[in-house]
Every structure is written in structure tokens, then in C-alpha cells.
Write a protein that holds these residues in place. Structure first.
Motif, PDB file in Angstrom:
ATOM      1  N   GLY A  47       0.823  -1.198   0.000  1.00  0.00           N
ATOM      2  CA  GLY A  47       0.000   0.000   0.000  1.00  0.00           C
ATOM      3  C   GLY A  47       0.861   1.252   0.000  1.00  0.00           C
ATOM      4  N   ALA A  48       0.221   2.362   0.342  1.00  0.00           N
ATOM      5  CA  ALA A  48       0.907   3.658   0.351  1.00  0.00           C
ATOM      6  C   ALA A  48       1.640   3.859   1.673  1.00  0.00           C
ATOM      7  CB  ALA A  48      -0.102   4.776   0.133  1.00  0.00           C
ATOM      8  N   ASP A  69       7.621   9.239  -0.988  1.00  0.00           N
ATOM      9  CA  ASP A  69       6.345   8.557  -1.130  1.00  0.00           C
ATOM     10  C   ASP A  69       6.658   7.176  -1.683  1.00  0.00           C
ATOM     11  OD1 ASP A  69       4.723  10.707  -0.279  1.00  0.00           O
ATOM     12  OD2 ASP A  69       4.906  11.633  -2.250  1.00  0.00           O
ATOM     13  N   ASN A  71       5.048   3.500  -2.997  1.00  0.00           N
ATOM     14  CA  ASN A  71       3.945   2.659  -3.432  1.00  0.00           C
ATOM     15  C   ASN A  71       4.469   1.229  -3.385  1.00  0.00           C
ATOM     16  OD1 ASN A  71       1.510   1.748  -4.535  1.00  0.00           O
ATOM     17  ND2 ASN A  71       2.321   1.891  -6.616  1.00  0.00           N
ATOM     18  N   TYR A  73       3.709  -3.024  -3.291  1.00  0.00           N
ATOM     19  CA  TYR A  73       2.739  -4.067  -3.627  1.00  0.00           C
ATOM     20  C   TYR A  73       3.490  -5.362  -3.927  1.00  0.00           C
ATOM     21  CZ  TYR A  73       4.069  -2.471  -8.308  1.00  0.00           C
ATOM     22  OH  TYR A  73       4.781  -2.098  -9.428  1.00  0.00           O
ATOM     23  N   ARG A 180       2.912   3.554   7.374  1.00  0.00           N
ATOM     24  CA  ARG A 180       1.841   3.130   6.468  1.00  0.00           C
ATOM     25  C   ARG A 180       0.755   4.191   6.496  1.00  0.00           C
ATOM     26  NH1 ARG A 180       0.621  -1.792   4.871  1.00  0.00           N
ATOM     27  NH2 ARG A 180      -1.468  -1.673   5.716  1.00  0.00           N
ATOM     28  N   ASP A 182      -2.340   3.898   5.158  1.00  0.00           N
ATOM     29  CA  ASP A 182      -3.663   3.294   5.348  1.00  0.00           C
ATOM     30  C   ASP A 182      -3.516   2.140   6.330  1.00  0.00           C
ATOM     31  OD1 ASP A 182      -6.253   2.426   5.246  1.00  0.00           O
ATOM     32  OD2 ASP A 182      -6.185   1.771   3.148  1.00  0.00           O
TER      33      ASP A 182
END
Length: 185
Positions: A47-48, A69, A71, A73, A180, A182
Motif C-alpha cells: 500500500g501507500a 512517497d 507505493n 505491492y 503506512r 492506510d
């Protein structure tokens, strides 16, 4: 004269032995096997995320600040971390890590500016990652040995300390936190 030489030789031998013994007592990621919360790269790096940190020179003075930032996955069991950095002087850079599980808490880590493959080991709340990073220097580049030590503080916050070495000498340090964005995911 001979006695003075012998004392100096004994002193140097003692210092060399002490340095050798202290080098043998390095901390291992396994020393954190019982620590909580348990660090699971597949969960944390999903996730972000946002990283905030500082780069220090060999004397410990902060010489740069940055945010990144991230990203993160996983595809077919392989982790991808897309890191977009912005430094306090406006410089921007990008690094894309690939984490491939190799069994027993070990991951093979690669990125475009990493020479060869890095090795990450996970135990308890810690992940140690060793690799060689190629960085711009003057009109060319230099290769620095990086010793990353990451510690999960909460399920959603990680701190990272990185020692940078050249020819075995410490030339700098990076200290950062990754959060994290989220936490419910």
C-alpha cells in the motif's frame, strides 16, 4: 630502546585483538527473533507509505533531509517498492526495489542503483538489509556498502538506521521512519 619497542608492540597487539573481538560480536537480526510486533514484509510493504529522514556525514552532522512517497505491492510473491524521493534542496530521485523471498526469512533485494543483489533477513520485529549502492560522486560514481537495520515499532511504523561504508570506514548514516498511510489495510 628494545623495551620501549616491545611495550609499543604489545600495546598495538592488544588493541588489534580488542578490535578483532569487538568486530566478532556484531548484532545479528536473529537477536530480535522474540521481539514484537512481528515484522512481515508482505504486510508492512503493501500500500501507500511515507518515509521521512535525514542523511548525516561521517561526523554525524545532518547534511540533507528528505521525504519519500512509497507505493508498495506484491505480484506473484515478489514485492515491489516504488520510492519517489524529494530532498530539502529540491532534488528528486526514484528507486524501485524488488524483494524476492528466498526462504527462512531471507529476501533477495535488487534496485537499479544497487550493485548485484542485496540480502535481507527478517526475525521478530527486525529486518537487516545489506547491499552495495552506487551513488553519484563528482563527475562519476562510487560504490558504498550499506548496512540497513529496520525495526517495526508498531504494526504501521518502522524506523531505519543505515550505515554507509567505503573501504571499511564509516562515511555517513541515514536515519528515517516509514509509516503506512492506510493502517487499516
Amino acid at each position: 630502546m628494545f623495551m620501549r619497542f616491545t611495550r609499543h608492540l604489545m600495546l598495538l597487539t592488544s588493541l588489534a585483538l580488542a578490535a578483532l573481538l569487538s568486530a566478532c560480536s556484531n548484532i545479528s537480526v536473529e537477536d530480535y527473533a522474540g521481539e514484537e510486533p512481528t515484522f512481515e514484509p508482505e504486510r508492512f510493504f503493501d500500500g501507500a507509505l511515507v518515509a521521512r529522514g535525514v542523511l548525516k556525514d561521517r561526523g554525524g552532522e545532518v547534511i540533507r533531509r528528505f521525504t519519500a512517497d512509497i507505493n508498495a505491492y506484491w505480484t506473484d510473491g515478489t514485492g515491489i517498492l516504488e520510492e519517489d524521493f524529494v530532498f530539502d534542496d529540491g532534488e528528486e530521485s526514484r528507486r524501485v526495489w524488488t524483494l524476492t523471498p528466498a526462504g527462512d526469512g531471507v529476501y533477495v533485494a535488487t534496485a537499479g542503483d544497487v550493485v548485484g543483489e542485496g540480502r535481507a533477513s527478517v526475525a521478530g520485529n527486525a529486518m537487516f538489509l545489506d547491499y552495495v549502492l552506487r551513488v553519484p560522486y563528482g563527475d562519476g560514481t562510487i560504490d558504498l556498502k550499506i548496512d540497513d537495520r529496520m525495526y517495526l515499532l508498531t504494526p504501521d511504523v518502522l524506523i531505519n538506521e543505515s550505515q554507509m561504508r567505503k573501504f571499511g570506514f564509516r562515511v555517513g548514516e541515514i536515519v528515517l521512519s516509514i509509516e503506512r498511510l492506510d493502517p487499516s489495510a
